[in-house]
Design a protein around this motif. Structure first.
Motif, PDB file in Angstrom:
ATOM      1  N   GLY A  26      22.500  11.109 -18.043  1.00 10.10           N
ATOM      2  CA  GLY A  26      21.250  10.368 -18.227  1.00 10.10           C
ATOM      3  C   GLY A  26      21.166  10.002 -19.695  1.00 10.10           C
ATOM      4  O   GLY A  26      20.365  10.552 -20.439  1.00 10.10           O
ATOM      5  N   GLU A  27      22.025   9.053 -20.107  1.00 11.10           N
ATOM      6  CA  GLU A  27      22.096   8.724 -21.538  1.00 11.10           C
ATOM      7  C   GLU A  27      21.462   7.371 -21.788  1.00 11.10           C
ATOM      8  O   GLU A  27      21.752   6.400 -21.080  1.00 11.10           O
ATOM      9  CB  GLU A  27      23.569   8.718 -21.981  1.00 11.10           C
ATOM     10  N   HIS A  28      20.595   7.341 -22.787  1.00  8.55           N
ATOM     11  CA  HIS A  28      19.813   6.150 -23.135  1.00  8.55           C
ATOM     12  C   HIS A  28      18.897   5.760 -21.970  1.00  8.55           C
ATOM     13  O   HIS A  28      18.643   4.582 -21.744  1.00  8.55           O
ATOM     14  CB  HIS A  28      20.726   4.986 -23.569  1.00  8.55           C
ATOM     15  N   THR A  29      18.451   6.751 -21.251  1.00  7.91           N
ATOM     16  CA  THR A  29      17.483   6.517 -20.176  1.00  7.91           C
ATOM     17  C   THR A  29      16.097   7.042 -20.556  1.00  7.91           C
ATOM     18  O   THR A  29      15.103   6.627 -19.969  1.00  7.91           O
ATOM     19  CB  THR A  29      17.928   7.206 -18.870  1.00  7.91           C
ATOM     20  N   ASP A  30      16.020   7.963 -21.532  1.00  9.58           N
ATOM     21  CA  ASP A  30      14.700   8.586 -21.783  1.00  9.58           C
ATOM     22  C   ASP A  30      13.676   7.572 -22.273  1.00  9.58           C
ATOM     23  O   ASP A  30      12.538   7.553 -21.805  1.00  9.58           O
ATOM     24  CB  ASP A  30      14.799   9.827 -22.692  1.00  9.58           C
ATOM     25  N   TYR A  31      14.096   6.676 -23.187  1.00 11.92           N
ATOM     26  CA  TYR A  31      13.118   5.688 -23.682  1.00 11.92           C
ATOM     27  C   TYR A  31      12.940   4.527 -22.704  1.00 11.92           C
ATOM     28  O   TYR A  31      12.223   3.583 -22.988  1.00 11.92           O
ATOM     29  CB  TYR A  31      13.513   5.198 -25.087  1.00 11.92           C
ATOM     30  N   ASN A  32      13.593   4.594 -21.566  1.00 13.46           N
ATOM     31  CA  ASN A  32      13.359   3.638 -20.487  1.00 13.46           C
ATOM     32  C   ASN A  32      12.552   4.290 -19.361  1.00 13.46           C
ATOM     33  O   ASN A  32      12.604   3.838 -18.216  1.00 13.46           O
ATOM     34  CB  ASN A  32      14.693   3.103 -19.965  1.00 13.46           C
ATOM     35  N   ASN A  38      13.207   6.445 -34.101  1.00 13.74           N
ATOM     36  CA  ASN A  38      12.465   6.062 -32.905  1.00 13.74           C
ATOM     37  C   ASN A  38      13.063   6.656 -31.626  1.00 13.74           C
ATOM     38  O   ASN A  38      13.327   5.940 -30.668  1.00 13.74           O
ATOM     39  CB  ASN A  38      12.466   4.525 -32.846  1.00 13.74           C
ATOM     40  N   CYS A  39      13.284   7.960 -31.607  1.00 10.07           N
ATOM     41  CA  CYS A  39      13.966   8.609 -30.470  1.00 10.07           C
ATOM     42  C   CYS A  39      13.029   8.730 -29.261  1.00 10.07           C
ATOM     43  O   CYS A  39      11.816   8.601 -29.385  1.00 10.07           O
ATOM     44  CB  CYS A  39      14.439   9.998 -30.879  1.00 10.07           C
ATOM     45  N   GLY A  40      13.616   9.019 -28.100  1.00 12.13           N
ATOM     46  CA  GLY A  40      12.839   9.314 -26.898  1.00 12.13           C
ATOM     47  C   GLY A  40      12.401  10.778 -26.902  1.00 12.13           C
ATOM     48  O   GLY A  40      12.457  11.448 -27.942  1.00 12.13           O
ATOM     49  N   ILE A  41      12.036  11.278 -25.727  1.00  9.11           N
ATOM     50  CA  ILE A  41      11.457  12.630 -25.641  1.00  9.11           C
ATOM     51  C   ILE A  41      12.496  13.693 -25.264  1.00  9.11           C
ATOM     52  O   ILE A  41      12.227  14.890 -25.341  1.00  9.11           O
ATOM     53  CB  ILE A  41      10.275  12.646 -24.632  1.00  9.11           C
ATOM     54  N   MET A  42      13.711  13.284 -24.864  1.00 11.21           N
ATOM     55  CA  MET A  42      14.656  14.237 -24.277  1.00 11.21           C
ATOM     56  C   MET A  42      14.950  15.449 -25.160  1.00 11.21           C
ATOM     57  O   MET A  42      14.908  16.593 -24.691  1.00 11.21           O
ATOM     58  CB  MET A  42      15.976  13.536 -23.958  1.00 11.21           C
ATOM     59  N   ASP A  43      15.286  15.210 -26.423  1.00  6.56           N
ATOM     60  CA  ASP A  43      15.806  16.297 -27.250  1.00  6.56           C
ATOM     61  C   ASP A  43      14.737  17.353 -27.518  1.00  6.56           C
ATOM     62  O   ASP A  43      14.991  18.560 -27.413  1.00  6.56           O
ATOM     63  CB  ASP A  43      16.333  15.744 -28.578  1.00  6.56           C
ATOM     64  N   GLN A  44      13.538  16.885 -27.882  1.00 13.23           N
ATOM     65  CA  GLN A  44      12.456  17.822 -28.160  1.00 13.23           C
ATOM     66  C   GLN A  44      12.091  18.595 -26.883  1.00 13.23           C
ATOM     67  O   GLN A  44      11.781  19.784 -26.940  1.00 13.23           O
ATOM     68  CB  GLN A  44      11.227  17.071 -28.688  1.00 13.23           C
ATOM     69  N   ALA A 103      21.845   0.812 -34.554  1.00 16.91           N
ATOM     70  CA  ALA A 103      22.370   0.443 -33.234  1.00 16.91           C
ATOM     71  C   ALA A 103      21.457   0.984 -32.132  1.00 16.91           C
ATOM     72  O   ALA A 103      21.246   0.334 -31.109  1.00 16.91           O
ATOM     73  CB  ALA A 103      23.779   0.994 -33.064  1.00 16.91           C
ATOM     74  N   TYR A 104      20.901   2.174 -32.372  1.00 15.50           N
ATOM     75  CA  TYR A 104      19.970   2.776 -31.405  1.00 15.50           C
ATOM     76  C   TYR A 104      18.754   1.863 -31.233  1.00 15.50           C
ATOM     77  O   TYR A 104      18.357   1.542 -30.119  1.00 15.50           O
ATOM     78  CB  TYR A 104      19.556   4.158 -31.927  1.00 15.50           C
ATOM     79  N   ASN A 105      18.199   1.423 -32.360  1.00 17.12           N
ATOM     80  CA  ASN A 105      17.026   0.547 -32.282  1.00 17.12           C
ATOM     81  C   ASN A 105      17.364  -0.785 -31.621  1.00 17.12           C
ATOM     82  O   ASN A 105      16.560  -1.325 -30.853  1.00 17.12           O
ATOM     83  CB  ASN A 105      16.433   0.324 -33.675  1.00 17.12           C
ATOM     84  N   GLY A 162      24.580  12.330 -26.045  1.00 17.95           N
ATOM     85  CA  GLY A 162      23.693  11.944 -27.149  1.00 17.95           C
ATOM     86  C   GLY A 162      23.769  10.448 -27.412  1.00 17.95           C
ATOM     87  O   GLY A 162      24.267   9.682 -26.582  1.00 17.95           O
ATOM     88  N   ALA A 163      23.292  10.059 -28.576  1.00 18.40           N
ATOM     89  CA  ALA A 163      23.154   8.627 -28.875  1.00 18.40           C
ATOM     90  C   ALA A 163      24.499   7.891 -28.921  1.00 18.40           C
ATOM     91  O   ALA A 163      24.581   6.721 -28.564  1.00 18.40           O
ATOM     92  CB  ALA A 163      22.419   8.446 -30.186  1.00 18.40           C
ATOM     93  N   GLY A 164      25.562   8.563 -29.376  1.00 16.54           N
ATOM     94  CA  GLY A 164      26.889   7.937 -29.399  1.00 16.54           C
ATOM     95  C   GLY A 164      27.357   7.576 -30.797  1.00 16.54           C
ATOM     96  O   GLY A 164      26.837   8.094 -31.781  1.00 16.54           O
TER      97      GLY A 164
HETATM   98  C1  GLA Z   1      19.256  10.518 -29.025  1.00 21.86           C
HETATM   99  C2  GLA Z   1      17.742  10.446 -28.897  1.00 21.86           C
HETATM  100  C3  GLA Z   1      17.309  10.750 -27.462  1.00 21.86           C
HETATM  101  C4  GLA Z   1      18.078   9.894 -26.457  1.00 21.86           C
HETATM  102  C5  GLA Z   1      19.578   9.930 -26.742  1.00 21.86           C
HETATM  103  C6  GLA Z   1      20.357   8.969 -25.880  1.00 21.86           C
HETATM  104  O1  GLA Z   1      19.691  11.824 -28.817  1.00 21.86           O
HETATM  105  O2  GLA Z   1      17.131  11.367 -29.769  1.00 21.86           O
HETATM  106  O3  GLA Z   1      15.920  10.579 -27.333  1.00 21.86           O
HETATM  107  O4  GLA Z   1      17.587   8.586 -26.450  1.00 21.86           O
HETATM  108  O5  GLA Z   1      19.869   9.637 -28.103  1.00 21.86           O
HETATM  109  O6  GLA Z   1      20.297   9.356 -24.557  1.00 21.86           O
END
Ligand code: GLA
Length: 394
Positions: A42-48, A176-182, A229-231, A344-346
């Motif tokens: 589930g990569e790059h899905t959290d902010y979606n 501007n990360c999503g919520i997954m990591d926290q 690149a993330y943004n 992770g982000a890549g």
């Molecule tokens: C980073 C961000 C996460 C998530 C991943 C990609 O780890 O902090 O919120 O978007 O990238 O899945």
């Protein structure tokens, strides 16, 4: 040696000794720890608004802390061998992105949420590699939150604290990360990965079957380009949603998009944006499928999902790199490997492999030299088990 929660005991001892050295040993400090994470799928899905399946690991951020009777936040970082301080009443967002900003940012987020804050002396230490895609920053945020909550006499509310950590990172640090990591660092349960619905924030614990080992494969590559690149990827997803909403007003995020709708709307999309969405839409179905595969012990299916995820991140989302592609290819060549993908982000950092538990060590012993023979970077492989989220050690 590690304790039952997977924390390296030598690390704890070092952090405590540094505290005494820098801030004195008159009264014993307390210790908060919070784990890094590896995302299984589930990569790059959290902010979606989608699904993710991370697992907290035994590598953690350690915050040794003692309240002060003023409003100063004074910190020492073991990794940077640096001591700095800020005044809590002078914090404003955006702050900075150095190590102290992660601590100060959480204090700022507490304040902005109306939660109590107190001046502190803190030593920041840890063994989550920095910038490797294992969420060293979320771990530091959650360990700090745990410390501030303890000093402020708050009941620990992991979901709320995950959001506070994300707020600190988004608004104070400016990432501007999503919520997954926290979330993974806050709510995880011992022995289980966590299936998280990033829209409802509902979670389901997912045990990793005994026959399988999760191996983190750090390529040793670090890329500074990751932030921009993330943004860019986030912006691409938002443009796709804006277009598809004109076809179906119920679409609020890529989470709501079916392959059919994407197909129907494709002519109105920039070809690169379309590619990005073609990763996210199927990727968003994988965490639930993988949770089911792990539950039923179908490790072949789980591994195949991981491989599919990697190819999609490589070819469609374009966030992989030579090192991640190579290490996952070598991993897949090993008979003990069910599947492997970047995590992770890549753009560097770590990959993850699902491996037969009884052959995990042999797997590491084979993959590392084969990788190093081609790429001269300080790579590292280590098996890890799922650990519990942020906690106090007293
Ligand atoms: C980073 C961000 C996460 C998530 C991943 C990609 O780890 O902090 O919120 O978007 O990238 O899945």
């Amino acid at each position: 040696m590690s304790d039952t929660t997977g924390i390296d005991l030598a690390l704890l001892e070092r952090a405590r000794a540094r505290f005494d050295e820098h801030f004195g040993a008159e009264t014993a400090p307390r210790v908060a720890v919070a784990p890094g994470r590896v995302n299984l799928i589930g990569e790059h899905t959290d902010y979606n608004d989608g699904f993710v399946l991370p697992m907290a690991i035994g590598r953690a951020a350690v915050v040794v802390f003692r309240p002060r009777d003023d409003r100063t936040l004074r910190g020492h970082s073991v990794a940077f061998d640096e001591t700095k301080s800020v005044e809590l009443d002078e914090l404003s967002a955006p702050g900075g992105d150095d190590w102290l900003s992660y601590v100060a940012g959480v204090a700022w987020a507490f304040e902005s949420e109306g939660l109590p804050t107190t001046g502190l002396d803190v030593v920041v230490d840890g063994d989550v590699p920095i910038g490797a895609g294992l969420s060293s920053s979320a771990a530091l945020e959650l360990a700090t939150a745990r410390a501030l909550a303890a000093v402020g006499g708050l009941d620990w509310d992991p979901v709320r604290m995950a959001k506070v950590g994300q707020k600190a990172e988004n608004q104070y640090v400016g990432m501007n990360c999503g919520i997954m990591d926290q979330f993974a660092s806050a709510v995880s349960e011992d022995g289980k990965a966590v299936l998280l619905d990033c829209r409802s924030l509902e979670t389901r614990p997912v045990p990793v079957p005994g026959g399988a080992a999760v191996v983190v494969m750090d390529t040793g590559a670090r890329r500074s380009l990751a932030g921009s690149a993330y943004n860019d990827r986030r912006a691409a997803c938002e443009r796709v949603v804006a277009h598809l909403t004109t076809l179906d007003p119920s679409v609020a995020a890529l989470r709501d998009v079916t392959p059919q709708l994407l197909e129907r709307g494709k002519d109105g999309l920039d070809p690169t944006d379309l590619k990005r969405a073609r990763h996210v839409v199927p990727e968003n179905t994988r965490p639930v499928k993988m949770a089911e595969a792990l539950k039923s012990g179908d490790l072949q299916a789980a591994g195949q999902l991981m491989n599919d995820s990697h190819y999609s991140l490589r070819d469609l989302y374009e966030v992989s790199c030579e090192e991640l592609d190579l290490i996952t290819e070598i991993a897949r060549e090993q008979p003990a490997c069910y599947g492997a993908r970047m995590t992770g982000a890549g753009f560097g950092g770590c990959a993850v492999a699902l491996v037969r538990a009884d052959r995990a060590e042999e797997f590491c012993d084979r993959v590392l030299p084969a990788y190093k023979a081609k790429i001269d970077l300080p790579a590292e492989l280590f098996p890890c088990r799922p650990v519990a989220g942020a906690r106090l050690l007293d």
